[in-house]
Write a protein that holds these residues in place. Sequence first.
Motif, short mmCIF file in Angstrom:
data_model
loop_
_atom_site.label_atom_id
_atom_site.label_comp_id
_atom_site.label_asym_id
_atom_site.label_seq_id
_atom_site.Cartn_x
_atom_site.Cartn_y
_atom_site.Cartn_z
N LEU A 15 -14.50 68.65 -20.21
CA LEU A 15 -12.83 68.86 -21.35
C LEU A 15 -12.21 68.38 -20.40
CD1 LEU A 15 -14.09 72.57 -21.37
CD2 LEU A 15 -13.36 71.73 -23.34
N ASP A 16 -10.67 67.43 -21.38
CA ASP A 16 -10.01 66.16 -20.45
C ASP A 16 -9.22 67.28 -20.55
OD1 ASP A 16 -10.54 66.33 -23.36
OD2 ASP A 16 -9.13 64.30 -22.79
N TYR A 17 -7.89 66.73 -19.97
CA TYR A 17 -6.45 66.41 -20.01
C TYR A 17 -6.05 65.45 -19.53
CZ TYR A 17 -1.66 67.56 -18.39
OH TYR A 17 -0.34 66.84 -18.33
N VAL A 28 -24.23 71.00 -30.67
CA VAL A 28 -24.39 71.47 -29.18
C VAL A 28 -21.92 71.07 -28.88
CG1 VAL A 28 -23.96 70.51 -26.75
CG2 VAL A 28 -26.15 70.65 -28.21
N GLU A 29 -21.83 71.52 -28.57
CA GLU A 29 -19.75 71.37 -28.48
C GLU A 29 -19.94 71.90 -26.71
OE1 GLU A 29 -17.67 70.24 -28.70
OE2 GLU A 29 -17.00 70.81 -31.09
N ASP A 30 -18.55 71.43 -25.70
CA ASP A 30 -18.32 72.20 -25.14
C ASP A 30 -17.62 73.30 -25.17
OD1 ASP A 30 -16.97 70.70 -26.32
OD2 ASP A 30 -15.60 69.89 -24.73
N ILE A 31 -17.09 72.91 -25.73
CA ILE A 31 -16.19 74.78 -26.33
C ILE A 31 -15.74 75.19 -27.49
CG2 ILE A 31 -14.30 73.41 -25.76
CD1 ILE A 31 -12.48 76.10 -24.31
N VAL A 32 -15.67 76.27 -27.85
CA VAL A 32 -15.34 76.02 -29.52
C VAL A 32 -13.57 76.89 -28.60
CG1 VAL A 32 -15.68 78.17 -31.53
CG2 VAL A 32 -17.99 77.38 -29.82
N ASP A 33 -12.70 76.24 -29.60
CA ASP A 33 -10.73 77.14 -29.71
C ASP A 33 -11.16 77.84 -30.27
OD1 ASP A 33 -8.61 77.18 -28.70
OD2 ASP A 33 -8.60 75.82 -28.01
N THR A 34 -10.47 77.28 -31.52
CA THR A 34 -10.54 78.11 -32.91
C THR A 34 -11.23 78.14 -33.86
OG1 THR A 34 -9.30 76.01 -34.20
CG2 THR A 34 -7.93 76.65 -32.95
N GLY A 35 -12.80 77.46 -33.26
CA GLY A 35 -13.41 77.31 -33.96
C GLY A 35 -13.50 76.44 -35.34
N LEU A 36 -11.94 76.04 -35.73
CA LEU A 36 -12.02 75.05 -36.96
C LEU A 36 -12.53 74.26 -36.78
CD1 LEU A 36 -9.00 75.44 -37.29
CD2 LEU A 36 -9.89 76.24 -38.83
N THR A 37 -12.81 73.14 -36.04
CA THR A 37 -13.88 71.99 -36.15
C THR A 37 -15.35 72.50 -36.21
OG1 THR A 37 -12.27 71.32 -34.06
CG2 THR A 37 -14.45 70.32 -34.17
N LEU A 38 -16.19 73.93 -35.57
CA LEU A 38 -17.18 73.50 -36.02
C LEU A 38 -16.90 74.40 -37.35
CD1 LEU A 38 -18.99 75.63 -32.71
CD2 LEU A 38 -19.24 73.66 -34.39
N LEU A 46 -18.70 64.31 -29.80
CA LEU A 46 -18.45 63.37 -28.83
C LEU A 46 -17.19 63.72 -29.09
CD1 LEU A 46 -20.04 60.31 -28.98
CD2 LEU A 46 -20.77 62.20 -27.37
N LYS A 47 -16.31 63.53 -27.32
CA LYS A 47 -16.79 63.37 -26.79
C LYS A 47 -17.15 64.18 -25.40
CE LYS A 47 -13.70 59.50 -25.84
NZ LYS A 47 -12.06 59.91 -26.73
N GLY A 48 -16.46 65.69 -26.31
CA GLY A 48 -16.52 67.01 -24.82
C GLY A 48 -17.44 67.38 -24.66
N ALA A 49 -18.96 66.87 -25.51
CA ALA A 49 -20.09 67.24 -25.09
C ALA A 49 -21.17 67.02 -24.44
CB ALA A 49 -20.78 68.26 -26.57
N THR A 91 -1.64 69.11 -36.93
CA THR A 91 -2.82 69.91 -38.62
C THR A 91 -4.03 70.86 -37.22
OG1 THR A 91 -3.51 67.96 -38.55
CG2 THR A 91 -1.61 68.58 -39.94
N LYS A 92 -3.87 70.54 -36.50
CA LYS A 92 -5.41 71.04 -35.49
C LYS A 92 -5.29 72.21 -36.65
CE LYS A 92 -8.18 71.04 -31.96
NZ LYS A 92 -8.50 70.32 -30.72
N SER A 93 -4.48 72.94 -36.57
CA SER A 93 -5.21 75.12 -37.45
C SER A 93 -4.94 74.56 -38.49
CB SER A 93 -3.34 75.84 -36.94
OG SER A 93 -2.54 75.23 -37.47
#
Length: 178
Positions: free
Chosen positions: A156-158, A96-106, A40-43, A72-74
Amino acid sequence: METIGKILITEDEIADAVARMGREISADYDGKELLLVGILKGAFLTMADLARQITVPVEFDFMAVSSYGDATKSSGVVRILKDLDQEISNRHVVIVEDIVDTGLTLHYLLENLRVRQPASIEIAALLVKEGIQQIPIDVKYRGFDIPPDFVVGYGLDYTGLFRNLPYVSVLDPDNLPV
Ligand code: PRP
């Protein structure tokens, strides 16, 4: 309704990709039971639509995670806001994810969940940004590889908005909607 941004992936293209991902998952887990874990939430939209394309028995759980702010996200430091409701030992898990960006969350989630000794664990993501993963992530079920632009829609939000758009579009950073 007015189109937000420049459409990158249409509603029909999303539906086709999600159907393909569902067929791939259904074939790979034939004869097994699956646990889908939505992040959550994006997925939430990918989860809902992908689930209806899967033909093997499937259960559902959700996690909510948050990065410790932009700075600190990076670093890949992730805070669990909501953990799984159930044990996953000996379960076949697909995150299940909506997006893989930097990959750090996954990367964090995989390390966290593997400790719990699932029978298997794979990733399904609708979107994978090309060329910017700081850590290589093996996304077995993927909808689209996309450029590293600022995208919204389909989860995906803004500023909390636009998650409900049925398409994925690119926002111009110099001309953001208010
Ligand atoms: C988004 C997305 C992933 C993460 C990917 O979530 O849903 O979980 O970012 O980014 P990464 O690959 O750089 O780690 P976000 O933190 O925006 O939260 P949200 O899903 O609640 O919008």
